[in-house]
Each structure stands twice: as structure tokens, then as C-alpha cells.
Design a protein around this motif. Structure first.
Motif, PDB file in Angstrom:
ATOM      1  N   ALA A 130       0.822  -1.214   0.000  1.00 37.18           N
ATOM      2  CA  ALA A 130       0.000   0.000   0.000  1.00 37.18           C
ATOM      3  C   ALA A 130       0.854   1.262   0.000  1.00 37.18           C
ATOM      4  O   ALA A 130       1.913   1.318   0.637  1.00 37.18           O
ATOM      5  CB  ALA A 130      -0.931  -0.002   1.209  1.00 37.18           C
ATOM      6  N   THR A 131       0.370   2.260  -0.709  1.00 37.39           N
ATOM      7  CA  THR A 131       0.974   3.593  -0.670  1.00 37.39           C
ATOM      8  C   THR A 131       0.203   4.495   0.284  1.00 37.39           C
ATOM      9  O   THR A 131       0.789   5.209   1.104  1.00 37.39           O
ATOM     10  CB  THR A 131       0.993   4.230  -2.072  1.00 37.39           C
ATOM     11  OG1 THR A 131       1.775   3.414  -2.945  1.00 37.39           O
ATOM     12  CG2 THR A 131       1.564   5.641  -2.033  1.00 37.39           C
ATOM     13  N   THR A 132      -1.133   4.429   0.188  1.00 35.48           N
ATOM     14  CA  THR A 132      -2.005   5.257   1.029  1.00 35.48           C
ATOM     15  C   THR A 132      -2.985   4.360   1.773  1.00 35.48           C
ATOM     16  O   THR A 132      -3.646   3.514   1.168  1.00 35.48           O
ATOM     17  CB  THR A 132      -2.788   6.277   0.178  1.00 35.48           C
ATOM     18  OG1 THR A 132      -1.860   7.098  -0.544  1.00 35.48           O
ATOM     19  CG2 THR A 132      -3.668   7.157   1.056  1.00 35.48           C
ATOM     20  N   ILE A 133      -3.079   4.560   3.086  1.00 34.93           N
ATOM     21  CA  ILE A 133      -3.947   3.738   3.928  1.00 34.93           C
ATOM     22  C   ILE A 133      -4.898   4.639   4.697  1.00 34.93           C
ATOM     23  O   ILE A 133      -4.470   5.608   5.334  1.00 34.93           O
ATOM     24  CB  ILE A 133      -3.125   2.897   4.930  1.00 34.93           C
ATOM     25  CG1 ILE A 133      -2.088   2.044   4.188  1.00 34.93           C
ATOM     26  CG2 ILE A 133      -4.037   2.013   5.773  1.00 34.93           C
ATOM     27  CD1 ILE A 133      -1.153   1.271   5.105  1.00 34.93           C
ATOM     28  N   LYS A 134      -6.176   4.334   4.627  1.00 32.15           N
ATOM     29  CA  LYS A 134      -7.155   5.031   5.454  1.00 32.15           C
ATOM     30  C   LYS A 134      -7.261   4.277   6.780  1.00 32.15           C
ATOM     31  O   LYS A 134      -7.522   3.073   6.797  1.00 32.15           O
ATOM     32  CB  LYS A 134      -8.504   5.106   4.744  1.00 32.15           C
ATOM     33  CG  LYS A 134      -9.607   5.753   5.578  1.00 32.15           C
ATOM     34  CD  LYS A 134     -10.428   4.721   6.314  1.00 32.15           C
ATOM     35  CE  LYS A 134     -11.143   5.324   7.501  1.00 32.15           C
ATOM     36  NZ  LYS A 134     -11.929   4.342   8.269  1.00 32.15           N
ATOM     37  N   ILE A 135      -7.038   4.986   7.897  1.00 31.16           N
ATOM     38  CA  ILE A 135      -7.089   4.369   9.218  1.00 31.16           C
ATOM     39  C   ILE A 135      -8.028   5.176  10.108  1.00 31.16           C
ATOM     40  O   ILE A 135      -7.918   6.410  10.192  1.00 31.16           O
ATOM     41  CB  ILE A 135      -5.689   4.297   9.872  1.00 31.16           C
ATOM     42  CG1 ILE A 135      -4.706   3.551   8.956  1.00 31.16           C
ATOM     43  CG2 ILE A 135      -5.769   3.615  11.235  1.00 31.16           C
ATOM     44  CD1 ILE A 135      -3.275   3.519   9.479  1.00 31.16           C
ATOM     45  N   HIS A 136      -8.926   4.487  10.783  1.00 30.59           N
ATOM     46  CA  HIS A 136      -9.902   5.169  11.646  1.00 30.59           C
ATOM     47  C   HIS A 136      -9.187   5.908  12.782  1.00 30.59           C
ATOM     48  O   HIS A 136      -8.036   5.595  13.126  1.00 30.59           O
ATOM     49  CB  HIS A 136     -10.928   4.165  12.186  1.00 30.59           C
ATOM     50  CG  HIS A 136     -10.361   3.137  13.097  1.00 30.59           C
ATOM     51  ND1 HIS A 136     -10.255   3.328  14.453  1.00 30.59           N
ATOM     52  CD2 HIS A 136      -9.860   1.897  12.854  1.00 30.59           C
ATOM     53  CE1 HIS A 136      -9.724   2.257  15.014  1.00 30.59           C
ATOM     54  NE2 HIS A 136      -9.475   1.366  14.065  1.00 30.59           N
ATOM     55  N   PRO A 137      -9.859   6.881  13.406  1.00 32.31           N
ATOM     56  CA  PRO A 137      -9.185   7.748  14.381  1.00 32.31           C
ATOM     57  C   PRO A 137      -9.200   7.258  15.826  1.00 32.31           C
ATOM     58  O   PRO A 137      -8.691   7.954  16.712  1.00 32.31           O
ATOM     59  CB  PRO A 137      -9.992   9.049  14.269  1.00 32.31           C
ATOM     60  CG  PRO A 137     -11.382   8.580  13.979  1.00 32.31           C
ATOM     61  CD  PRO A 137     -11.219   7.373  13.075  1.00 32.31           C
ATOM     62  N   SER A 138      -9.753   6.076  16.087  1.00 34.11           N
ATOM     63  CA  SER A 138      -9.885   5.620  17.470  1.00 34.11           C
ATOM     64  C   SER A 138      -8.515   5.358  18.100  1.00 34.11           C
ATOM     65  O   SER A 138      -7.517   5.126  17.428  1.00 34.11           O
ATOM     66  CB  SER A 138     -10.742   4.348  17.534  1.00 34.11           C
ATOM     67  OG  SER A 138     -12.041   4.615  17.048  1.00 34.11           O
ATOM     68  N   LEU A 139      -8.512   5.349  19.434  1.00 31.67           N
ATOM     69  CA  LEU A 139      -7.279   5.240  20.197  1.00 31.67           C
ATOM     70  C   LEU A 139      -6.547   3.926  19.937  1.00 31.67           C
ATOM     71  O   LEU A 139      -5.314   3.888  19.902  1.00 31.67           O
ATOM     72  CB  LEU A 139      -7.604   5.385  21.692  1.00 31.67           C
ATOM     73  CG  LEU A 139      -6.466   5.709  22.650  1.00 31.67           C
ATOM     74  CD1 LEU A 139      -5.709   6.954  22.219  1.00 31.67           C
ATOM     75  CD2 LEU A 139      -7.014   5.893  24.064  1.00 31.67           C
ATOM     76  N   ASN A 140      -7.296   2.841  19.717  1.00 29.13           N
ATOM     77  CA  ASN A 140      -6.617   1.555  19.527  1.00 29.13           C
ATOM     78  C   ASN A 140      -5.850   1.475  18.207  1.00 29.13           C
ATOM     79  O   ASN A 140      -5.049   0.562  18.009  1.00 29.13           O
ATOM     80  CB  ASN A 140      -7.595   0.377  19.662  1.00 29.13           C
ATOM     81  CG  ASN A 140      -8.531   0.183  18.489  1.00 29.13           C
ATOM     82  OD1 ASN A 140      -8.412   0.815  17.442  1.00 29.13           O
ATOM     83  ND2 ASN A 140      -9.502  -0.690  18.650  1.00 29.13           N
ATOM     84  N   ALA A 141      -6.097   2.424  17.304  1.00 29.64           N
ATOM     85  CA  ALA A 141      -5.388   2.442  16.021  1.00 29.64           C
ATOM     86  C   ALA A 141      -4.189   3.381  16.039  1.00 29.64           C
ATOM     87  O   ALA A 141      -3.489   3.503  15.030  1.00 29.64           O
ATOM     88  CB  ALA A 141      -6.330   2.834  14.893  1.00 29.64           C
TER      89      ALA A 141
END
Length: 265
Positions: free
Chosen positions: A74-85
Motif C-alpha cells: 500500500a501507498t495510502t492507507i485510510k485508518i480510523h481515528p480511534s485510540l486503539n489504532a
């Protein structure tokens, strides 16, 4: 009249099934929250109800995802904003990935872009935190969002068959729908989630037939101990289901107004 009656009956049945579906999801969320609190699997924040669990050893689960071919390519990854991430966002920057993560509700843009080429390595850990991406992230208009190679969604629970539930607001589903509408994500883009082993349940706890058309499934589940490839048969939503969008959502996810304008809806 008969056609109208049949149509009304079908609509009533559809709504009844949606209510039953939401009831089963709510029960599963509450069960997971109760178990994780009782077993002390989450250091903070507590109480857990209404939250994405910030579980112990989330960094180990993040490393599991980093070991996959989907992450590495991957070049670009969408990651959710929660603390566990937060550990995952940090690792993604460390490994040279561009990271897209959404702001708090109420903003008029969909994502902050974190580009490791523009952030000193010493600040990668800070940039991965909520305070950090709010300060160092670049605000992206919808037309500025690059193609996304991997989507990482938040989960309260998920099944081995790829069904998942978030905390119940539906914002992750809307966010994914916007990405589909903008053409930066398609059916071939892998959807992953990072959870504690206790959050992975049998399929009978969330039958595939209980899912709604807008529910986002997962292809990969990473826990602190394993990588699970679900080979899910659940179809990925192809866009926004506008009839399900409330006024509150329109205000909380300002990018919906931008999308409506772009699509001339």
C-alpha cells in the motif's frame, strides 16, 4: 390498489427486518463491552459502552497487519481515528505510508492526510495521536483524496465470516460510502480491522442475513495473536444510501454536503 398494498407491505417488512438487525447488533455490542470490561482487557477509557475498545496489546495487532502483503504494497492507507489504532497509524508512518484519518465530527472535510515525507521521523509518533494529526495533518477536500490502497475500519465485534459492527453511529459506513462515490476505493480494495481476540465471535452471533445494505464487511482481521482472512461473501457497499442520511449526519460529516454539491444531488 393491490400493487400499492404489496409495496406498503414490503416496505413494512423491510423496516421490521432492519429493526431486528439493529437489535441483534446492539445486543452483540453490549455483550462485547461487558466482557471486555469484566475481564479488564482495556486500560482506558472507561466505561467502555459507546466506545471502540482501546485494548491491551493493540500494537501487537498492528504489527500483524503490517506483516500482510496488502499493507506492505500500500501507498495510502485510510485508518480510523480511534485510540486503539494509534500504534497502527504510527507504524504506517514509520514504514513510509501516507495515512488518511478523519477529524472529529463537525468539520467540513473528510480527512487529514499525514505524509511521512513531510513529517520528521521524530514526530511520527506524535502525528499518529489525535492531537498530533489535528496539528500536523493536511486537510483534504474530496477532490484531493488520493487513491486508497487499504481501508482500516473500527470494530466493536467481528465474525470469522467478515461481518462487523462498529459502535452504532454508522459514520464509518458513511465515510466508506463517500470514498466509493469519489472512485478512490473499489471492490478490490481490502478492508481490514484491528481488534482483541475477545472481539472475534462466531458467525451465529451476527448472521450475514442480519446485515444491512450499508454495512461494511472486513477481509482481514488482525488480533494480537493472529491474522484472519475471512474470505467474506458480504458485498461491499457501492456508495452512499442517501435515504439513510440524517440531518445530524449531514452536520457531523460536512463532506456529505460537499459530495452532494459535486454530484449535483
Amino acid at each position: 390498489n393491490l400493487l400499492h398494498l404489496l409495496s406498503s407491505r414490503n416496505e413494512w417488512f423491510r423496516r421490521l427486518m432492519e429493526v431486528k438487525s439493529e437489535d441483534s447488533k446492539k445486543a452483540l455490542r453490549e455483550r462485547i463491552w461487558e466482557v471486555m470490561e469484566r475481564e479488564q482487557l482495556v486500560p482506558y477509557p472507561l466505561p467502555l459502552t459507546g466506545r471502540i475498545p482501546n485494548f491491551y496489546n493493540s500494537k501487537s495487532a498492528a504489527y500483524k497487519l503490517c506483516s500482510t502483503g496488502e499493507f506492505r504494497s500500500a501507498t495510502t492507507i485510510k485508518i480510523h481515528p480511534s485510540l486503539n489504532a494509534e500504534p497502527l497509524r504510527h507504524l504506517a508512518l514509520k514504514f513510509g505510508k501516507k495515512v488518511l484519518t478523519p477529524p472529529l465530527p463537525g468539520h467540513d472535510f473528510l480527512y487529514y492526510l499525514l505524509d511521512p515525507a513531510c513529517i520528521e521521523p521524530a514526530f511520527h509518533k506524535f502525528a499518529a495521536s489525535k492531537r498530533g494529526f489535528n496539528k500536523l495533518g493536511i486537510r483534504c477536500k474530496l477532490s484531493e483524496i488520493p487513491p486508497v490502497d487499504l481501508v482500516v475500519v473500527a470494530s466493536v465485534a467481528c465474525t470469522l465470516q467478515g461481518a462487523r459492527v462498529g459502535k452504532g453511529k454508522g459514520y464509518g459506513e458513511v465515510e466508506y460510502g463517500i470514498l466509493r462515490e469519489m472512485g478512490v476505493v473499489d471492490d478490490n480494495v481490502t478492508i481490514a480491522t484491528v481488534v482483541h481476540d475477545a472481539q472475534v465471535v462466531e458467525g451465529s452471533c451476527l448472521p450475514l442475513e442480519s446485515l444491512s445494505c450499508h454495512d461494511v464487511p472486513v477481509d482481514i482481521i488482525c488480533t494480537p495473536t493472529k491474522v484472519i482472512r475471512t474470505m467474506t461473501s458480504v458485498p461491499k457497499p457501492g456508495g452512499i444510501f442517501w435515504e439513510l442520511i440524517s440531518e445530524v449526519m449531514m452536520d457531523d460529516i460536512g463532506a456529505l454536503k460537499e459530495l452532494k454539491s459535486l454530484k449535483q444531488i
